[in-house]
Scaffold this motif. Structure first.
Motif, mmCIF file in Angstrom:
data_model
loop_
_atom_site.group_PDB
_atom_site.id
_atom_site.type_symbol
_atom_site.label_atom_id
_atom_site.label_comp_id
_atom_site.label_asym_id
_atom_site.label_seq_id
_atom_site.Cartn_x
_atom_site.Cartn_y
_atom_site.Cartn_z
ATOM 1 N N GLU A 184 0.812 -1.215 0.000
ATOM 2 C CA GLU A 184 0.000 0.000 0.000
ATOM 3 C C GLU A 184 0.847 1.267 0.000
ATOM 4 O O GLU A 184 0.618 2.206 0.771
ATOM 5 N N GLY A 185 1.863 1.263 -0.882
ATOM 6 C CA GLY A 185 2.695 2.453 -1.040
ATOM 7 C C GLY A 185 3.795 2.601 -0.021
ATOM 8 O O GLY A 185 4.494 3.620 -0.007
ATOM 9 N N ARG A 186 3.978 1.596 0.832
ATOM 10 C CA ARG A 186 5.046 1.630 1.833
ATOM 11 C C ARG A 186 6.091 0.581 1.475
ATOM 12 O O ARG A 186 5.934 -0.598 1.793
ATOM 13 N N PRO A 187 7.155 1.003 0.782
ATOM 14 C CA PRO A 187 8.152 0.041 0.295
ATOM 15 C C PRO A 187 9.179 -0.346 1.356
ATOM 16 O O PRO A 187 9.397 0.370 2.329
ATOM 17 N N VAL A 188 9.798 -1.481 1.124
ATOM 18 C CA VAL A 188 10.949 -1.902 1.931
ATOM 19 C C VAL A 188 12.137 -1.019 1.533
ATOM 20 O O VAL A 188 12.301 -0.697 0.350
ATOM 21 N N PRO A 189 12.964 -0.580 2.480
ATOM 22 C CA PRO A 189 14.143 0.228 2.122
ATOM 23 C C PRO A 189 14.979 -0.453 1.040
ATOM 24 O O PRO A 189 15.257 -1.658 1.118
ATOM 25 N N GLU A 190 15.360 0.303 0.035
ATOM 26 C CA GLU A 190 16.068 -0.250 -1.127
ATOM 27 C C GLU A 190 17.338 -0.981 -0.737
ATOM 28 O O GLU A 190 17.701 -1.977 -1.364
ATOM 29 N N ILE A 191 18.027 -0.490 0.268
ATOM 30 C CA ILE A 191 19.310 -1.095 0.628
ATOM 31 C C ILE A 191 19.146 -2.565 1.009
ATOM 32 O O ILE A 191 20.040 -3.382 0.780
ATOM 33 N N LEU A 192 17.994 -2.926 1.575
ATOM 34 C CA LEU A 192 17.767 -4.314 1.975
ATOM 35 C C LEU A 192 17.533 -5.223 0.770
ATOM 36 O O LEU A 192 17.595 -6.445 0.898
ATOM 37 N N LEU A 193 17.262 -4.623 -0.384
ATOM 38 C CA LEU A 193 17.042 -5.398 -1.606
ATOM 39 C C LEU A 193 18.292 -5.426 -2.481
ATOM 40 O O LEU A 193 18.302 -6.055 -3.534
ATOM 41 N N SER A 194 19.340 -4.737 -2.049
ATOM 42 C CA SER A 194 20.537 -4.566 -2.880
ATOM 43 C C SER A 194 21.384 -5.823 -2.987
ATOM 44 O O SER A 194 22.133 -5.986 -3.947
ATOM 45 N N GLY A 195 21.327 -6.682 -1.966
ATOM 46 C CA GLY A 195 22.177 -7.865 -1.965
ATOM 47 C C GLY A 195 23.592 -7.579 -1.509
ATOM 48 O O GLY A 195 24.425 -8.486 -1.445
ATOM 49 N N HIS A 196 23.887 -6.328 -1.166
ATOM 50 C CA HIS A 196 25.235 -5.940 -0.714
ATOM 51 C C HIS A 196 25.282 -6.108 0.804
ATOM 52 O O HIS A 196 24.853 -5.245 1.561
ATOM 53 N N HIS A 197 25.832 -7.216 1.255
ATOM 54 C CA HIS A 197 25.755 -7.597 2.665
ATOM 55 C C HIS A 197 26.444 -6.607 3.603
ATOM 56 O O HIS A 197 25.940 -6.331 4.703
ATOM 57 N N GLU A 198 27.568 -6.064 3.183
ATOM 58 C CA GLU A 198 28.288 -5.131 4.051
ATOM 59 C C GLU A 198 27.519 -3.820 4.208
ATOM 60 O O GLU A 198 27.435 -3.265 5.308
ATOM 61 N N ASN A 199 26.959 -3.329 3.105
ATOM 62 C CA ASN A 199 26.157 -2.107 3.190
ATOM 63 C C ASN A 199 24.909 -2.322 4.046
ATOM 64 O O ASN A 199 24.503 -1.428 4.795
ATOM 65 N N ILE A 200 24.324 -3.494 3.921
ATOM 66 C CA ILE A 200 23.149 -3.819 4.732
ATOM 67 C C ILE A 200 23.527 -3.863 6.208
ATOM 68 O O ILE A 200 22.811 -3.344 7.065
ATOM 69 N N ARG A 201 24.668 -4.473 6.501
ATOM 70 C CA ARG A 201 25.127 -4.554 7.892
ATOM 71 C C ARG A 201 25.315 -3.161 8.478
ATOM 72 O O ARG A 201 24.882 -2.878 9.613
ATOM 73 N N LYS A 202 25.950 -2.278 7.703
ATOM 74 C CA LYS A 202 26.195 -0.923 8.184
ATOM 75 C C LYS A 202 24.883 -0.162 8.387
ATOM 76 O O LYS A 202 24.720 0.572 9.360
ATOM 77 N N TRP A 203 23.946 -0.316 7.452
ATOM 78 C CA TRP A 203 22.647 0.355 7.574
ATOM 79 C C TRP A 203 21.915 -0.127 8.820
ATOM 80 O O TRP A 203 21.349 0.671 9.568
ATOM 81 N N ARG A 204 21.949 -1.420 9.035
ATOM 82 C CA ARG A 204 21.279 -1.975 10.211
ATOM 83 C C ARG A 204 21.922 -1.464 11.507
ATOM 84 O O ARG A 204 21.228 -1.169 12.475
ATOM 85 N N ARG A 205 23.233 -1.359 11.500
ATOM 86 C CA ARG A 205 23.914 -0.835 12.678
ATOM 87 C C ARG A 205 23.483 0.607 12.940
ATOM 88 O O ARG A 205 23.200 0.991 14.084
ATOM 89 N N TYR A 206 23.434 1.390 11.873
ATOM 90 C CA TYR A 206 22.996 2.777 12.035
ATOM 91 C C TYR A 206 21.565 2.835 12.554
ATOM 92 O O TYR A 206 21.246 3.640 13.442
ATOM 93 N N MET A 207 20.692 1.963 12.044
ATOM 94 C CA MET A 207 19.294 1.985 12.476
ATOM 95 C C MET A 207 19.160 1.580 13.938
ATOM 96 O O MET A 207 18.280 2.082 14.651
ATOM 97 N N MET A 208 20.014 0.689 14.408
ATOM 98 C CA MET A 208 20.009 0.354 15.840
ATOM 99 C C MET A 208 20.306 1.603 16.666
ATOM 100 O O MET A 208 19.648 1.876 17.674
ATOM 101 N N LEU A 209 21.302 2.370 16.214
ATOM 102 C CA LEU A 209 21.668 3.603 16.906
ATOM 103 C C LEU A 209 20.537 4.623 16.837
ATOM 104 O O LEU A 209 20.171 5.242 17.839
#
Length: 247
Positions: A184-209
């Motif tokens: 319904e117009g609320r997408p999953v953040p693109e970075i989680l669909l990128s397949g780039h595991h290191e970038n995903i890890r860093k994004w998740r760490r930032y989101m925890m903070l």
């Protein structure tokens, strides 16, 4: 791990025969034995309480049934005796981790207006679930036991889902998403669909903070920022560096 729970309501702990805990129990990863305090009462009516000396409302749990129950339990369990009561330190994830390292534990669940003061002679530690009143210690023991047992090896299964979760390092867990990709117009953040595991890890760490800083600033204040944490906060939230500098 072996756990004995002294209680007036043994049936309440049947919850540990279901779901994840039930499967872990069947595998022999822990034993949890509710011990009925009434079985040790010398009163012909199996009373375990009485009126307080000096008057006052309510009833107090008596010494004799509980001490006799503890003597019996200690024949098979040498763990510390933990009482669920209001004087204790508020339970935390760090306390869960420390208790999860032990192989034997004994829990005592109080009721009524509390326990006879002399029972503190045989109690090793008192734990509180928080600054509110419950109908009995069982209601506090159940979540505390669950938080301890889930940290034991093998209880959650083969994954390592207990490592990066809420309250690790005084941080809340990062946001989680599943299908559909766009709802319904609320997408999953693109970075989680990128397949780039290191970038995903860093994004998740930032989101925890970020989530911790927004939702639980008290936890964030206790978290020790790493060099990577600072880099991520500056990268994703330039305003953070200005705020920190001005403090």
């Amino acid at each position: 791990m072996r756990i004995e729970v002294l209680t007036l309501f043994p049936e309440m702990f049947q919850i540990f025969d279901t779901s994840i805990m039930g499967r872990a129990k069947e595998k022999g990863l822990f034993t949890l034995n509710p011990v009925n305090i009434r079985d040790f009462s010398k009163d012909k009516h199996k009373k375990v309480d009485d009126y307080p000396y000096g008057g006052g409302a309510g009833l107090v749990m008596a010494v004799q049934p509980i001490e006799d129950a503890l003597r019996e339990v200690k024949k098979v369990n040498s763990g510390p005796v933990i009482f669920l009561g209001p004087r204790g330190k508020t339970f935390t994830q760090e306390m869960a981790r420390e208790l999860a390292k032990k192989e034997e534990l004994i829990f005592l669940c109080g009721h009524y207006e509390g326990i006879d003061e002399r029972l503190y002679d045989v109690i090793d530690e008192e734990i509180s679930l928080g600054d509110f009143v419950l109908t009995g210690g069982e209601m506090a023991a159940i979540p505390i036991l669950d938080s301890i047992l889930r940290l034991r090896e093998g209880v959650l299964g083969t994954d390592d889902s207990s490592v990066e979760e809420s309250f690790s390092e005084n941080l809340l867990e990062y946001p989680q998403y599943t299908r559909p990709e766009n709802y319904e117009g609320r997408p999953v953040p693109e970075i989680l669909l990128s397949g780039h595991h290191e970038n995903i890890r860093k994004w998740r760490r930032y989101m925890m903070l970020r989530v911790t800083r927004e939702k639980r600033p008290d936890l964030f204040a206790r978290h020790i920022l790493t060099k990577e944490d600072r880099k991520l906060l500056i990268k994703y939230d330039p305003e953070w560096e200005k705020e920190e500098t001005s403090e």
